[in-house]
Scaffold this motif. Structure first.
Motif, PDB file in Angstrom:
ATOM      1  N   GLY A  26     -43.982-123.634  19.519  1.00  0.00           N
ATOM      2  CA  GLY A  26     -42.804-124.087  18.873  1.00  0.00           C
ATOM      3  C   GLY A  26     -41.505-123.136  19.142  1.00  0.00           C
ATOM      4  N   THR A  27     -41.742-122.433  20.155  1.00  0.00           N
ATOM      5  CA  THR A  27     -40.507-121.224  20.250  1.00  0.00           C
ATOM      6  C   THR A  27     -40.205-121.416  21.766  1.00  0.00           C
ATOM      7  OG1 THR A  27     -42.359-119.780  20.869  1.00  0.00           O
ATOM      8  CG2 THR A  27     -41.528-119.698  18.265  1.00  0.00           C
ATOM      9  N   LEU A  28     -40.486-122.562  22.582  1.00  0.00           N
ATOM     10  CA  LEU A  28     -39.655-122.589  23.820  1.00  0.00           C
ATOM     11  C   LEU A  28     -38.505-122.729  23.613  1.00  0.00           C
ATOM     12  CD1 LEU A  28     -40.434-122.923  26.760  1.00  0.00           C
ATOM     13  CD2 LEU A  28     -40.486-125.472  26.467  1.00  0.00           C
ATOM     14  N   ASP A  29     -37.676-122.076  24.480  1.00  0.00           N
ATOM     15  CA  ASP A  29     -36.117-122.009  24.731  1.00  0.00           C
ATOM     16  C   ASP A  29     -35.442-122.087  23.246  1.00  0.00           C
ATOM     17  OD1 ASP A  29     -33.302-122.446  25.505  1.00  0.00           O
ATOM     18  OD2 ASP A  29     -34.320-122.690  27.497  1.00  0.00           O
ATOM     19  N   LEU A  30     -35.401-121.292  22.461  1.00  0.00           N
ATOM     20  CA  LEU A  30     -34.773-121.350  21.128  1.00  0.00           C
ATOM     21  C   LEU A  30     -33.341-121.671  21.182  1.00  0.00           C
ATOM     22  CD1 LEU A  30     -36.675-118.512  19.365  1.00  0.00           C
ATOM     23  CD2 LEU A  30     -37.191-121.013  19.149  1.00  0.00           C
ATOM     24  N   ASP A  31     -32.731-121.203  22.193  1.00  0.00           N
ATOM     25  CA  ASP A  31     -31.387-121.427  22.148  1.00  0.00           C
ATOM     26  C   ASP A  31     -30.984-122.993  22.391  1.00  0.00           C
ATOM     27  OD1 ASP A  31     -30.373-118.832  22.079  1.00  0.00           O
ATOM     28  OD2 ASP A  31     -30.371-118.768  24.149  1.00  0.00           O
ATOM     29  N   LEU A  32     -31.913-123.539  23.172  1.00  0.00           N
ATOM     30  CA  LEU A  32     -31.707-124.949  23.265  1.00  0.00           C
ATOM     31  C   LEU A  32     -32.322-125.967  22.495  1.00  0.00           C
ATOM     32  CD1 LEU A  32     -30.566-127.137  25.293  1.00  0.00           C
ATOM     33  CD2 LEU A  32     -32.538-127.076  26.583  1.00  0.00           C
ATOM     34  N   LEU A  33     -33.472-125.340  21.749  1.00  0.00           N
ATOM     35  CA  LEU A  33     -34.301-126.325  21.085  1.00  0.00           C
ATOM     36  C   LEU A  33     -34.337-125.923  19.515  1.00  0.00           C
ATOM     37  CD1 LEU A  33     -37.374-126.756  23.557  1.00  0.00           C
ATOM     38  CD2 LEU A  33     -35.703-128.587  22.922  1.00  0.00           C
ATOM     39  N   ASP A  34     -33.450-124.987  19.021  1.00  0.00           N
ATOM     40  CA  ASP A  34     -33.451-124.656  17.580  1.00  0.00           C
ATOM     41  C   ASP A  34     -33.175-125.657  16.947  1.00  0.00           C
ATOM     42  OD1 ASP A  34     -33.604-122.681  15.597  1.00  0.00           O
ATOM     43  OD2 ASP A  34     -31.260-122.507  15.638  1.00  0.00           O
ATOM     44  N   GLY A  35     -34.023-125.889  15.902  1.00  0.00           N
ATOM     45  CA  GLY A  35     -33.757-127.014  14.858  1.00  0.00           C
ATOM     46  C   GLY A  35     -34.612-128.402  15.214  1.00  0.00           C
ATOM     47  N   PHE A  36     -35.269-128.227  16.190  1.00  0.00           N
ATOM     48  CA  PHE A  36     -36.064-129.371  16.744  1.00  0.00           C
ATOM     49  C   PHE A  36     -37.569-128.988  16.729  1.00  0.00           C
ATOM     50  CE2 PHE A  36     -32.097-130.140  18.876  1.00  0.00           C
ATOM     51  CZ  PHE A  36     -31.856-131.460  18.638  1.00  0.00           C
ATOM     52  N   ASP A  37     -38.455-129.558  15.816  1.00  0.00           N
ATOM     53  CA  ASP A  37     -39.868-129.528  15.878  1.00  0.00           C
ATOM     54  C   ASP A  37     -40.408-130.651  16.924  1.00  0.00           C
ATOM     55  OD1 ASP A  37     -42.444-128.811  15.631  1.00  0.00           O
ATOM     56  OD2 ASP A  37     -42.506-129.628  13.491  1.00  0.00           O
ATOM     57  N   TYR A  38     -40.242-130.136  18.054  1.00  0.00           N
ATOM     58  CA  TYR A  38     -40.534-130.949  19.197  1.00  0.00           C
ATOM     59  C   TYR A  38     -41.899-131.087  19.373  1.00  0.00           C
ATOM     60  CZ  TYR A  38     -41.365-126.353  21.358  1.00  0.00           C
ATOM     61  OH  TYR A  38     -41.797-125.313  21.885  1.00  0.00           O
ATOM     62  N   ARG A  39     -42.673-130.436  18.780  1.00  0.00           N
ATOM     63  CA  ARG A  39     -44.197-130.369  19.070  1.00  0.00           C
ATOM     64  C   ARG A  39     -44.952-131.802  18.786  1.00  0.00           C
ATOM     65  NH1 ARG A  39     -45.609-125.086  16.046  1.00  0.00           N
ATOM     66  NH2 ARG A  39     -44.032-126.023  14.660  1.00  0.00           N
ATOM     67  N   SER A  40     -44.398-132.522  17.686  1.00  0.00           N
ATOM     68  CA  SER A  40     -44.966-133.841  17.303  1.00  0.00           C
ATOM     69  C   SER A  40     -44.846-134.726  18.553  1.00  0.00           C
ATOM     70  CB  SER A  40     -44.605-134.313  15.924  1.00  0.00           C
ATOM     71  OG  SER A  40     -43.273-134.438  15.853  1.00  0.00           O
ATOM     72  N   ALA A  78     -37.399-127.438  31.597  1.00  0.00           N
ATOM     73  CA  ALA A  78     -38.900-128.365  30.657  1.00  0.00           C
ATOM     74  C   ALA A  78     -38.122-128.650  29.274  1.00  0.00           C
ATOM     75  CB  ALA A  78     -40.193-127.420  30.646  1.00  0.00           C
ATOM     76  N   ALA A  79     -37.511-127.637  28.653  1.00  0.00           N
ATOM     77  CA  ALA A  79     -36.761-127.709  27.587  1.00  0.00           C
ATOM     78  C   ALA A  79     -35.741-128.609  27.185  1.00  0.00           C
ATOM     79  CB  ALA A  79     -36.400-126.228  27.035  1.00  0.00           C
ATOM     80  N   GLN A  80     -35.301-128.961  28.555  1.00  0.00           N
ATOM     81  CA  GLN A  80     -33.928-130.005  28.538  1.00  0.00           C
ATOM     82  C   GLN A  80     -34.884-131.361  28.458  1.00  0.00           C
ATOM     83  OE1 GLN A  80     -32.109-128.524  32.169  1.00  0.00           O
ATOM     84  NE2 GLN A  80     -29.967-129.082  31.049  1.00  0.00           N
ATOM     85  N   TRP A  81     -35.680-131.581  29.175  1.00  0.00           N
ATOM     86  CA  TRP A  81     -36.587-132.708  29.027  1.00  0.00           C
ATOM     87  C   TRP A  81     -36.972-132.768  27.610  1.00  0.00           C
ATOM     88  CZ3 TRP A  81     -41.245-134.775  27.763  1.00  0.00           C
ATOM     89  CH2 TRP A  81     -41.495-136.239  28.274  1.00  0.00           C
ATOM     90  N   ILE A  82     -37.457-132.049  26.972  1.00  0.00           N
ATOM     91  CA  ILE A  82     -37.995-131.867  25.595  1.00  0.00           C
ATOM     92  C   ILE A  82     -37.120-132.386  24.534  1.00  0.00           C
ATOM     93  CG2 ILE A  82     -38.989-130.759  23.725  1.00  0.00           C
ATOM     94  CD1 ILE A  82     -40.568-129.191  25.691  1.00  0.00           C
ATOM     95  N   ARG A  83     -35.687-131.851  24.831  1.00  0.00           N
ATOM     96  CA  ARG A  83     -34.728-131.941  23.928  1.00  0.00           C
ATOM     97  C   ARG A  83     -34.124-133.412  24.207  1.00  0.00           C
ATOM     98  NH1 ARG A  83     -29.974-129.125  22.037  1.00  0.00           N
ATOM     99  NH2 ARG A  83     -28.773-130.689  20.821  1.00  0.00           N
TER     100      ARG A  83
END
Length: 106
Positions: A26-40, A78-83
């Motif tokens: 859950g620590t991929l690109d913290l600047d872009l994904l901070d606050g998102f629990d994208y794992r689920s 990859a983090a952009q796609w997740i976001r």
């Protein structure tokens, strides 16, 4: 007569290992994904996880000696796609090109 099997260079293997660690942790690109629990979202379906790895490996550049040249860029794309999966209002800039999201293999 069988010849030797080629393996991914050690730098590429290390890059993939770290990418998988950050992604699962859950620590991929913290600047872009901070606050998102994208794992689920990502781990909910195999196709989402497949797309994340496809983007990462399609963007990853390796020099002739097997050294990874742009690990941060590959992780960011990859983090952009997740976001975008987690936040439909997020705008991917620059937009993905077809080669970045292409799935390879059987």
């Amino acid at each position: 007569m069988m010849t030797g099997v080629a393996h991914l260079p050690a730098d590429v293997r290390a890059s993939l290992r770290l990418f998988a660690f950050y992604l699962a942790n859950g620590t991929l690109d913290l600047d872009l994904l901070d606050g998102f629990d994208y794992r689920s979202t990502v781990f909910h379906s195999g196709s989402s996880l497949e797309q994340v790895f496809a983007i990462y490996t399609n963007v990853l550049e390796v020099d002739p000696d097997g050294n990874v040249l742009n690990e941060g860029d590959a992780q960011y794309r990859a983090a952009q796609w997740i976001r975008r999966c987690c936040d439909p209002t997020y705008r991917i800039e620059p937009p993905f090109q077809a080669w970045e999201t292409e799935l390879h293999g059987p």
